[in-house]
Design an enzyme around this catalytic site. Structure first.
Site, mmCIF file in Angstrom:
data_model
loop_
_atom_site.group_PDB
_atom_site.id
_atom_site.type_symbol
_atom_site.label_atom_id
_atom_site.label_comp_id
_atom_site.label_asym_id
_atom_site.label_seq_id
_atom_site.Cartn_x
_atom_site.Cartn_y
_atom_site.Cartn_z
ATOM 1 N N ARG A 1 -7.693 1.009 16.254
ATOM 2 C CA ARG A 1 -7.973 -0.425 16.074
ATOM 3 C C ARG A 1 -8.090 -1.133 17.430
ATOM 4 N NH1 ARG A 1 -8.236 1.654 11.796
ATOM 5 N NH2 ARG A 1 -7.536 0.863 9.779
ATOM 6 N N SER B 1 -4.859 -4.789 6.288
ATOM 7 C CA SER B 1 -3.584 -4.390 6.910
ATOM 8 C C SER B 1 -3.199 -5.444 7.937
ATOM 9 C CB SER B 1 -3.725 -3.058 7.638
ATOM 10 O OG SER B 1 -4.079 -2.042 6.761
ATOM 11 N N GLU C 1 -1.943 -6.044 13.467
ATOM 12 C CA GLU C 1 -3.307 -5.584 13.738
ATOM 13 C C GLU C 1 -4.215 -6.823 13.796
ATOM 14 O OE1 GLU C 1 -4.997 -2.586 10.938
ATOM 15 O OE2 GLU C 1 -6.765 -3.855 10.932
HETATM 16 N N1 EPU Z 1 3.126 3.587 1.399
HETATM 17 C C1 EPU Z 1 4.372 3.215 0.961
HETATM 18 N N2 EPU Z 1 4.449 2.187 0.071
HETATM 19 C C2 EPU Z 1 3.351 1.556 -0.405
HETATM 20 C C3 EPU Z 1 2.082 1.936 0.055
HETATM 21 C C4 EPU Z 1 1.989 2.975 0.969
HETATM 22 O O1 EPU Z 1 5.382 3.769 1.354
HETATM 23 O O2 EPU Z 1 3.530 0.631 -1.195
HETATM 24 C C5 EPU Z 1 3.039 4.714 2.353
HETATM 25 C C6 EPU Z 1 2.725 6.011 1.625
HETATM 26 O O3 EPU Z 1 3.484 7.034 2.202
HETATM 27 C C7 EPU Z 1 1.247 6.217 1.926
HETATM 28 C C8 EPU Z 1 1.184 5.646 3.323
HETATM 29 O O4 EPU Z 1 2.009 4.489 3.280
HETATM 30 O O5 EPU Z 1 0.918 7.558 1.895
HETATM 31 C C9 EPU Z 1 -0.196 5.299 3.800
HETATM 32 O O6 EPU Z 1 -0.808 4.405 2.900
HETATM 33 P P1 EPU Z 1 -2.413 4.304 2.839
HETATM 34 O O7 EPU Z 1 -3.011 5.632 2.752
HETATM 35 O O8 EPU Z 1 -2.713 3.284 1.809
HETATM 36 O O9 EPU Z 1 -2.850 3.834 4.281
HETATM 37 P P2 EPU Z 1 -2.238 2.813 5.292
HETATM 38 O O10 EPU Z 1 -1.569 3.498 6.406
HETATM 39 O O11 EPU Z 1 -1.405 1.852 4.570
HETATM 40 C C10 EPU Z 1 -4.468 2.701 6.694
HETATM 41 C C11 EPU Z 1 -5.294 1.630 7.331
HETATM 42 C C12 EPU Z 1 -6.151 0.928 6.288
HETATM 43 C C13 EPU Z 1 -7.045 1.966 5.638
HETATM 44 C C14 EPU Z 1 -6.152 3.047 5.016
HETATM 45 C C15 EPU Z 1 -6.961 4.173 4.428
HETATM 46 C C16 EPU Z 1 -3.981 0.809 9.206
HETATM 47 C C17 EPU Z 1 -3.140 -0.295 9.721
HETATM 48 N N3 EPU Z 1 -4.414 0.651 7.961
HETATM 49 O O12 EPU Z 1 -3.568 2.052 5.795
HETATM 50 O O13 EPU Z 1 -6.971 -0.010 6.961
HETATM 51 O O14 EPU Z 1 -7.869 1.386 4.628
HETATM 52 O O15 EPU Z 1 -5.318 3.624 6.044
HETATM 53 O O16 EPU Z 1 -7.501 4.936 5.459
HETATM 54 O O17 EPU Z 1 -4.241 1.785 9.921
HETATM 55 C C18 EPU Z 1 -7.148 -2.300 7.597
HETATM 56 O O18 EPU Z 1 -7.152 -1.897 8.766
HETATM 57 O O19 EPU Z 1 -7.237 -3.513 7.294
HETATM 58 C C19 EPU Z 1 -7.010 -1.332 6.524
HETATM 59 C C20 EPU Z 1 -6.913 -1.700 5.242
#
Ligand code: EPU
Length: 334
Positions: free
Chosen positions: A163, A234, A330
Site C-alpha cells: 500500500r 481497510s 492505511e
Molecule cells: N479475520 C478475523 N476476523 C474477521 C475477519 C478476518 O480474525 O472478522 C482474520 C482471518 O484470520 C482472515 C484474516 O483476518 O483470514 C484476513 O482477512 P481477509 O482475507 O479478509 O483480508 P484482510 O487482511 O482483512 C486484505 C486487504 C484488503 C483485501 C483483502 C483480500 C489490507 C489492509 N487489506 O484484508 O484490502 O481486499 O486482503 O486480499 O491489506 C483495502 O485495502 O481497502 C482492502 C479491502
C-alpha cells in the site's frame, strides 16, 4: 474545465464525511491540466482527488481539489502474449477491470470491485486476493506540479511497497494523468488466496469472467457497500512483526493467523488483532467497527472525521496494550 468554489465533498469521499473545499476543479484532458497549472491555481495547497475511497477528511479543505476526468482507455501495443493498455487517471477502477476481463486480458481480475480510480491505483499500490497494482503497472505518466512538465515513472521508479509507492514520498508533487498496464493474453490465474477456489466451485468453468464474479461475491459478502454505509475499505494496514515476536505470541495464541513475509518477518491480520481486542461490531456514537470485517470502520450517519480518528486511536491503543503491536491507518487523513 469546471471550477467550483466552496464545494461540498460529501459525494466525493466514500466515508461520506460532510466537509467542503475552497475550490474544486475538474479537467477533461491532459492539455486542460497543463493550461490550468500554467495559468496559476487560485489557492494552495493542492490535492489530486480520485474517488476519495481511501481518504478521511477531518476538516474543510482550504486549497484546491483537482479531479481528473481523463477517462479514455486504449491498447497502445499488442504482442503475441501480452497487450499494453493506457488508461486515464479518471477512469473508475472497476470499469477498467471490467474492460480487461471483457477483452480476455488477464492480470487485474483479482482486483475486481476495489473502489477508486485508475489514477490512484499505483499511488496506493492497491491490492487484493494475491495481486497488487505493481504486478501489472508498467509506466505511470503524470505532470510535475511545480514545473508543469510531463513526467514518466517506470515500474521500478514507482518503488512499490505494501500500500505504498514513491508517489507518497516525492518532494515534488505529481499529478497522475495516465497509467499504462501490461496485461496477459494467456493469463495464469491466481487462485490460492483465501476462499477463491471454493467460491469458483459454483461455476462450471474457470475463466476471467468467473474469477471476476467470484471475487465480487467474496468482497460483497465481507465488505460494506460505501453507498449504503460510508467506509474506506481497510482502515488499517496489516502489521508486520519480527519472527521472534510472532513466536512469542503464538505460544500464547496458538491459532493466531499469519502470513510469512520473509525469513525474519511475519504479517498478522489486523482484523484478528482488532477482533481479539473486543472491537468487532462495536459502535461509538456515529461511528463503528464493521461486524463482518473489523478492519473496516463505518460511518453510521453524519459522522465527522474527528469521530473516526478518535475511534481509530482507541482501537490502536487497545491492540498495542494487548499485543504490544502498533497498527497504522492505511487511510490517508486530510
Ligand atoms: N479475520 C478475523 N476476523 C474477521 C475477519 C478476518 O480474525 O472478522 C482474520 C482471518 O484470520 C482472515 C484474516 O483476518 O483470514 C484476513 O482477512 P481477509 O482475507 O479478509 O483480508 P484482510 O487482511 O482483512 C486484505 C486487504 C484488503 C483485501 C483483502 C483480500 C489490507 C489492509 N487489506 O484484508 O484490502 O481486499 O486482503 O486480499 O491489506 C483495502 O485495502 O481497502 C482492502 C479491502
Amino acid at each position: 474545465m469546471q471550477i467550483n468554489e466552496n464545494f461540498s465533498l460529501k459525494q466525493y469521499n466514500t466515508f461520506g464525511i460532510d466537509v467542503s473545499t475552497r475550490y474544486f476543479i475538474e479537467y477533461q484532458t491532459e492539455k486542460e491540466l497543463h493550461d490550468l497549472l500554467a495559468g496559476g491555481l487560485p489557492a494552495q495547497p493542492v490535492f489530486s482527488l480520485g474517488a476519495g475511497s481511501n481518504l478521511l477528511f477531518t476538516h474543510d479543505y482550504e486549497g484546491v481539489m483537482l479531479h481528473s476526468q481523463i477517462k479514455d482507455i486504449e491498447p497502445v501495443e499488442e504482442h503475441n502474449d501480452c497487450v499494453l493498455v493506457r488508461a486515464g487517471a479518471g477512469v473508475v477502477w472497476d470499469d477498467f477491470v471490467a474492460y480487461c476481463v471483457e477483452k480476455g486480458w488477464g492480470g487485474v481480475e483479482n482486483l475486481s470491485l476495489i473502489p477508486g480510480t485508475v489514477g490512484a491505483s499505483p499511488v496506493q499500490n492497491i491490492g487484493a486476493y494475491g495481486v497488487e497494482a505493481k504486478d501489472v503497472v508498467c509506466k505511470v505518466d503524470g505532470v510535475s506540479f511545480g514545473s508543469n512538465s510531463p513526467v514518466s515513472f517506470t515500474n521500478a521508479d514507482c518503488k512499490f511497497g505494501y500500500r505504498d509507492s514513491a508517489f507518497k514520498h516525492l518532494d515534488e508533487k505529481i499529478i497522475v494523468t495516465y497509467v499504462n498496464f501490461r496485461l496477459s493474453k494467456k493469463p495464469e490465474f491466481k487462485l490460492e488466496y483465501g476462499t477463491i477456489k471454493e467460491e469458483l466451485k459454483k461455476y462450471e468453468t474457470i475463466n476471467l469472467q468467473t474469477i471476476r464474479r467470484a471475487i465480487i461475491s467474496i468482497r460483497e459478502s465481507k465488505l460494506p457497500d460505501p453507498v449504503v454505509m460510508g467506509n474506506a475499505g481497510s482502515f488499517f494496514k496489516n502489521p508486520v512483526v519480527s519472527k521472534m515476536q510472532f513466536e512469542q505470541l503464538a505460544t500464547q495464541y496458538p491459532t493466531i493467523p499469519h502470513y510469512t513475509v520473509s525469513e525474519q518477518e511475519v504479517k498478522i491480520p489486523a482484523a484478528w488483532l482488532i477482533e481479539q481486542s473486543g472491537w468487532k461490531g462495536k459502535s461509538c456514537g456515529n461511528v463503528g467497527v464493521h461486524d463482518k470485517q473489523p478492519l473496516v470502520l463505518i460511518n453510521k450517519g453524519n459522522a465527522t472525521g474527528d469521530e473516526v480518528v478518535k475511534l481509530s486511536n482507541q482501537i490502536r491503543s487497545s491492540v498495542e496494550a494487548k499485543f504490544n503491536i502498533k497498527i497504522y491507518p492505511e487511510v490517508i487523513f486530510l
